[in-house]
Design a protein around this motif. Structure first.
Motif, PDB file in Angstrom:
ATOM      1  N   ILE A 148       0.835  -1.201   0.000  1.00  0.00           N
ATOM      2  CA  ILE A 148       0.000   0.000   0.000  1.00  0.00           C
ATOM      3  C   ILE A 148       0.873   1.256   0.000  1.00  0.00           C
ATOM      4  O   ILE A 148       0.596   2.215  -0.730  1.00  0.00           O
ATOM      5  CB  ILE A 148      -0.987  -0.014   1.180  1.00  0.00           C
ATOM      6  N   ALA A 149       1.939   1.262   0.802  1.00  0.00           N
ATOM      7  CA  ALA A 149       2.838   2.428   0.803  1.00  0.00           C
ATOM      8  C   ALA A 149       3.449   2.636  -0.575  1.00  0.00           C
ATOM      9  O   ALA A 149       3.569   3.781  -1.050  1.00  0.00           O
ATOM     10  CB  ALA A 149       3.933   2.248   1.857  1.00  0.00           C
ATOM     11  N   THR A 150       3.807   1.550  -1.240  1.00  0.00           N
ATOM     12  CA  THR A 150       4.371   1.653  -2.587  1.00  0.00           C
ATOM     13  C   THR A 150       3.343   2.238  -3.540  1.00  0.00           C
ATOM     14  O   THR A 150       3.651   3.135  -4.338  1.00  0.00           O
ATOM     15  CB  THR A 150       4.848   0.269  -3.079  1.00  0.00           C
ATOM     16  N   SER A 151       2.116   1.764  -3.457  1.00  0.00           N
ATOM     17  CA  SER A 151       1.063   2.290  -4.327  1.00  0.00           C
ATOM     18  C   SER A 151       0.729   3.745  -3.999  1.00  0.00           C
ATOM     19  O   SER A 151       0.462   4.540  -4.903  1.00  0.00           O
ATOM     20  CB  SER A 151      -0.193   1.424  -4.230  1.00  0.00           C
ATOM     21  N   LEU A 152       0.763   4.111  -2.739  1.00  0.00           N
ATOM     22  CA  LEU A 152       0.533   5.515  -2.382  1.00  0.00           C
ATOM     23  C   LEU A 152       1.583   6.406  -3.038  1.00  0.00           C
ATOM     24  O   LEU A 152       1.275   7.481  -3.550  1.00  0.00           O
ATOM     25  CB  LEU A 152       0.562   5.696  -0.859  1.00  0.00           C
ATOM     26  N   GLN A 153       2.830   5.958  -3.055  1.00  0.00           N
ATOM     27  CA  GLN A 153       3.892   6.743  -3.686  1.00  0.00           C
ATOM     28  C   GLN A 153       3.749   6.757  -5.210  1.00  0.00           C
ATOM     29  O   GLN A 153       3.870   7.799  -5.841  1.00  0.00           O
ATOM     30  CB  GLN A 153       5.272   6.194  -3.300  1.00  0.00           C
ATOM     31  N   GLU A 154       3.498   5.603  -5.785  1.00  0.00           N
ATOM     32  CA  GLU A 154       3.493   5.488  -7.241  1.00  0.00           C
ATOM     33  C   GLU A 154       2.260   6.101  -7.894  1.00  0.00           C
ATOM     34  O   GLU A 154       2.353   6.654  -8.988  1.00  0.00           O
ATOM     35  CB  GLU A 154       3.616   4.017  -7.655  1.00  0.00           C
ATOM     36  N   SER A 155       1.090   5.974  -7.249  1.00  0.00           N
ATOM     37  CA  SER A 155      -0.148   6.393  -7.925  1.00  0.00           C
ATOM     38  C   SER A 155      -1.174   7.047  -7.009  1.00  0.00           C
ATOM     39  O   SER A 155      -2.275   7.332  -7.447  1.00  0.00           O
ATOM     40  CB  SER A 155      -0.805   5.176  -8.581  1.00  0.00           C
ATOM     41  N   LYS A 156      -0.844   7.223  -5.747  1.00  0.00           N
ATOM     42  CA  LYS A 156      -1.810   7.710  -4.749  1.00  0.00           C
ATOM     43  C   LYS A 156      -3.004   6.755  -4.647  1.00  0.00           C
ATOM     44  O   LYS A 156      -4.128   7.173  -4.443  1.00  0.00           O
ATOM     45  CB  LYS A 156      -2.306   9.116  -5.072  1.00  0.00           C
ATOM     46  N   LEU A 157      -2.748   5.462  -4.847  1.00  0.00           N
ATOM     47  CA  LEU A 157      -3.779   4.418  -4.810  1.00  0.00           C
ATOM     48  C   LEU A 157      -4.824   4.599  -5.901  1.00  0.00           C
ATOM     49  O   LEU A 157      -5.959   4.160  -5.768  1.00  0.00           O
ATOM     50  CB  LEU A 157      -4.457   4.326  -3.434  1.00  0.00           C
TER      51      LEU A 157
END
Length: 197
Positions: free
Chosen positions: A98-107
């Motif tokens: 989830i942290a990776t997705s928050l950084q990459e695409s804001k979820l």
């Protein structure tokens, strides 16, 4: 193979693994650190049924960012959690994902962004079809994208004991390797809130 040599090999060659999915320098094109405002956040007390020390075993690193999620972003966080459970991985893997997705695409499950898109990055994790992550249809499927990311994560020796940003960076090979750390608290809060729901 020692950790330093392994990181060098992974950084140069990318992370290859069975199943035809290739985790190369997919996020070398990631946007500069996000526009979320840094906030000082302490690790919260345990929430019912979730051991926060398992979600954030090293404590958060640096200033934390937080965004308000809409229904679609929350659904994507829940999809990441469901895929993590399907993969048989612990809560910590969901926090890293989830942290990776928050950084990459804001979820946000991003499609092709035209000129605003760097290379051919798509989906929650900004994975690239040209790097072997899958077809555009596959990597814009939240379950597939999460399982692909976590398949790469499982190939990293000792990922469970690494700081979040190191584990995420080893899979993503981002131009901004420390940017993942700022999302650890929000990711842990989302896992604590939705893991047992």
């Amino acid at each position: 193979m020692n950790t330093i040599m392994r990181k060098s090999v992974l950084g140069v060659a990318g992370l290859a693994f069975a199943g035809g999915v290739f985790a190369g320098p997919v996020a070398a094109h990631a946007a500069a650190p996000v526009d979320g405002k840094p906030v000082a956040v302490a690790v919260q007390a345990d929430k019912p049924g979730v051991d926060m020390s398992k979600l954030i075993p090293h404590g958060v690193q640096g200033a934390q960012s937080k965004i308000t999620l809409n229904d679609e972003q929350t659904a994507n966080a829940k999809a990441i959690i469901a895929a993590t459970k399907k993969a048989g991985l612990p809560e910590r893997a969901a926090v890293i994902s989830i942290a990776t997705s928050l950084q990459e695409s804001k979820l946000e499950n991003l499609g092709h962004l035209g000129d605003a898109n760097d290379h051919d990055s798509l989906g929650l994790f900004q994975q690239r079809p040209s790097s072997g992550w899958g077809t555009p249809e596959q990597i814009t499927n939240p379950e597939y994208a999460t399982l692909a990311f976590e398949k790469g994560l499982k190939q990293v020796d000792g990922w469970q004991d690494m700081p979040l940003t190191e584990a995420a960076q080893t899979v993503q090979v981002s131009a901004y390797p420390d940017a993942y750390a700022q999302w650890e608290q929000q990711a842990a809060d989302l896992v604590a809130q939705h893991w047992n729901s």
